[in-house]
Design an enzyme around this catalytic site. Structure first.
Site, mmCIF file in Angstrom:
data_model
loop_
_atom_site.group_PDB
_atom_site.id
_atom_site.type_symbol
_atom_site.label_atom_id
_atom_site.label_comp_id
_atom_site.label_asym_id
_atom_site.label_seq_id
_atom_site.Cartn_x
_atom_site.Cartn_y
_atom_site.Cartn_z
ATOM 1 N N SER A 177 0.810 -1.215 0.000
ATOM 2 C CA SER A 177 0.000 0.000 0.000
ATOM 3 C C SER A 177 0.846 1.270 0.000
ATOM 4 O O SER A 177 0.365 2.335 -0.357
ATOM 5 C CB SER A 177 -0.882 0.033 1.246
ATOM 6 O OG SER A 177 -1.715 -1.082 1.280
ATOM 7 N N HIS A 213 -0.661 -1.857 -7.261
ATOM 8 C CA HIS A 213 -1.410 -1.625 -6.027
ATOM 9 C C HIS A 213 -2.917 -1.554 -6.263
ATOM 10 O O HIS A 213 -3.419 -0.633 -6.910
ATOM 11 C CB HIS A 213 -0.902 -0.324 -5.369
ATOM 12 C CG HIS A 213 -1.631 0.001 -4.117
ATOM 13 N ND1 HIS A 213 -2.069 1.264 -3.810
ATOM 14 C CD2 HIS A 213 -2.028 -0.790 -3.084
ATOM 15 C CE1 HIS A 213 -2.682 1.242 -2.644
ATOM 16 N NE2 HIS A 213 -2.680 0.011 -2.189
ATOM 17 N N GLU A 229 -2.738 1.196 -9.084
ATOM 18 C CA GLU A 229 -1.556 2.040 -9.290
ATOM 19 C C GLU A 229 -0.376 1.150 -9.669
ATOM 20 O O GLU A 229 -0.047 0.214 -8.925
ATOM 21 C CB GLU A 229 -1.230 2.810 -8.009
ATOM 22 C CG GLU A 229 -2.301 3.834 -7.630
ATOM 23 C CD GLU A 229 -2.085 4.429 -6.239
ATOM 24 O OE1 GLU A 229 -2.263 5.636 -6.074
ATOM 25 O OE2 GLU A 229 -1.753 3.675 -5.302
#
Ligand code: CAA
Length: 288
Positions: free
Chosen positions: A123, A144, A156
């Site tokens: 994260s 992500h 992402e």
């Protein structure tokens, strides 16, 4: 390697994120092996797939054939060798601890075929903190997902200085194949885009609650009603896991020694009480 060459995906970690990333990939037509050190987590993940898919069929969101295909594409194992040994692409969604991830990536480098891409669903941690644990840093990047991964569209992808353009592109292609909107960041930054923005919101929400200005419930009502967020920051913390917020904060604080990175008193208290949110049936709210 091209996206057409990606046949098997290994997902490491069957927790909050891993079990849904694995199922998303299986539904997108990939063979998926999901692995975890915990048998209990694997059983829970398998149980989830077995109940979620028929529910989607009865809701009219999936055909029976798609559900059957999804279920036949996914398998669960405690053996990292079995899950990753013939994988073309690995998505690591293990606990948010850098040393655990570095050890895993070193093992993956030994176990997986040399052309396999190794992506982390971390994260916050940029992949350059992990890539040098392998002999293939050009094939390491961030990928992500957001919780719940079966629902949230954004992924992402972060191309670190060590990541080849081919790896970044293939990861973006994988996002597309999985029906996700990939956003490619070509500069590494701790927390990427979304979690940096979310962290600023959470920091302020926790400060207001710690100061006694408003309760977590009142802050959630304010944020959902004024900003239109589907969940306020405290309900979202319960959803993503207060333990995760604690570990991420502690890990960051150890690195920066900046007090503002330390988990807030409210998070420390909830963590110590074992009230970690939905997964423990109690956090800022109580759950059935
Ligand atoms: N798993 C899978 N699917 C779920 C789900 C879950 N836990 N919860 C809800 N859904 C699905 C439902 O099946 C439903 O799908 P369809 O519309 O296709 O039938 C859809 O989501 C809506 O569900 P509900 O009507 O039951 O509930 P809702 O409208 O309240 O939505 C929610 C639930 C999608 C979770 C919504 O509240 C939401 O978007 N919350 C915010 C989530 C968020 O902010 N995520 C990002 C967290 S930050 C993060 O993830 C960072 C990180 O690094 C971990």
């Amino acid at each position: 390697m091209r996206i057409e060459d990606v046949k098997k995906i290994c997902v490491i970690g069957a927790g909050n994120m891993g079990h849904q990333i694995a199922l998303s990939a299986a539904l997108a037509g990939f063979k998926v092996s999901c692995t975890d050190i915990s048998l209990q987590m694997l059983e829970k993940a398998e149980e989830f797939a077995r109940t979620y898919l028929p529910e989607r069929v009865s809701k009219g969101k999936l055909t029976q054939q798609m559900a059957d295909q999804g279920l036949s594409n996914i398998s669960f194992t405690q053996s990292l060798e079995e899950a990753a040994g013939d994988a073309d692409f690995v998505i690591e969604a293990a606990v948010e601890m850098i040393n655990v991830k570095r050890k895993l990536f070193a093992d993956l480098d030994r176990i997986t075929p040399p052309q396999a891409i190794l992506a982390t669903n971390s994260s916050f941690i940029v992949s350059s903190k992990i890539a040098d644990a392998t002999k293939r840093p050009d094939k390491v990047c961030n990928m992500h997902f957001f919780n719940p991964a079966l629902v949230m569209k954004l992924v992402e992808v972060v191309q670190g200085p060590h990541t080849s353009t081919e790896t970044a592109q293939l990861t973006m292609d994988l996002c597309e194949k999985m029906g996700k909107n990939g956003v490619l960041l070509k500069k590494e930054i701790y927390g990427f885009l979304v979690n940096r923005i979310l962290a600023a919101l959470h920091h302020e929400a926790q400060f207001l609650a710690d100061m006694g200005i408003a309760t977590p419930e009142e802050i959630d009502v304010a944020v959902t009603n004024a900003l239109g967020h589907p969940m306020g920051p405290f309900r979202l913390l319960d959803f993503t896991g207060i333990d995760l917020a604690y570990y991420i904060g502690m890990e960051r604080y150890q690195e920066t020694q900046d007090l503002k990175d330390k988990p807030s008193p409210l998070i420390v208290e909830k963590f110590a009480k074992g009230e970690w949110g939905r997964k423990t049936k109690k956090g800022f709210y109580a759950y059935e």
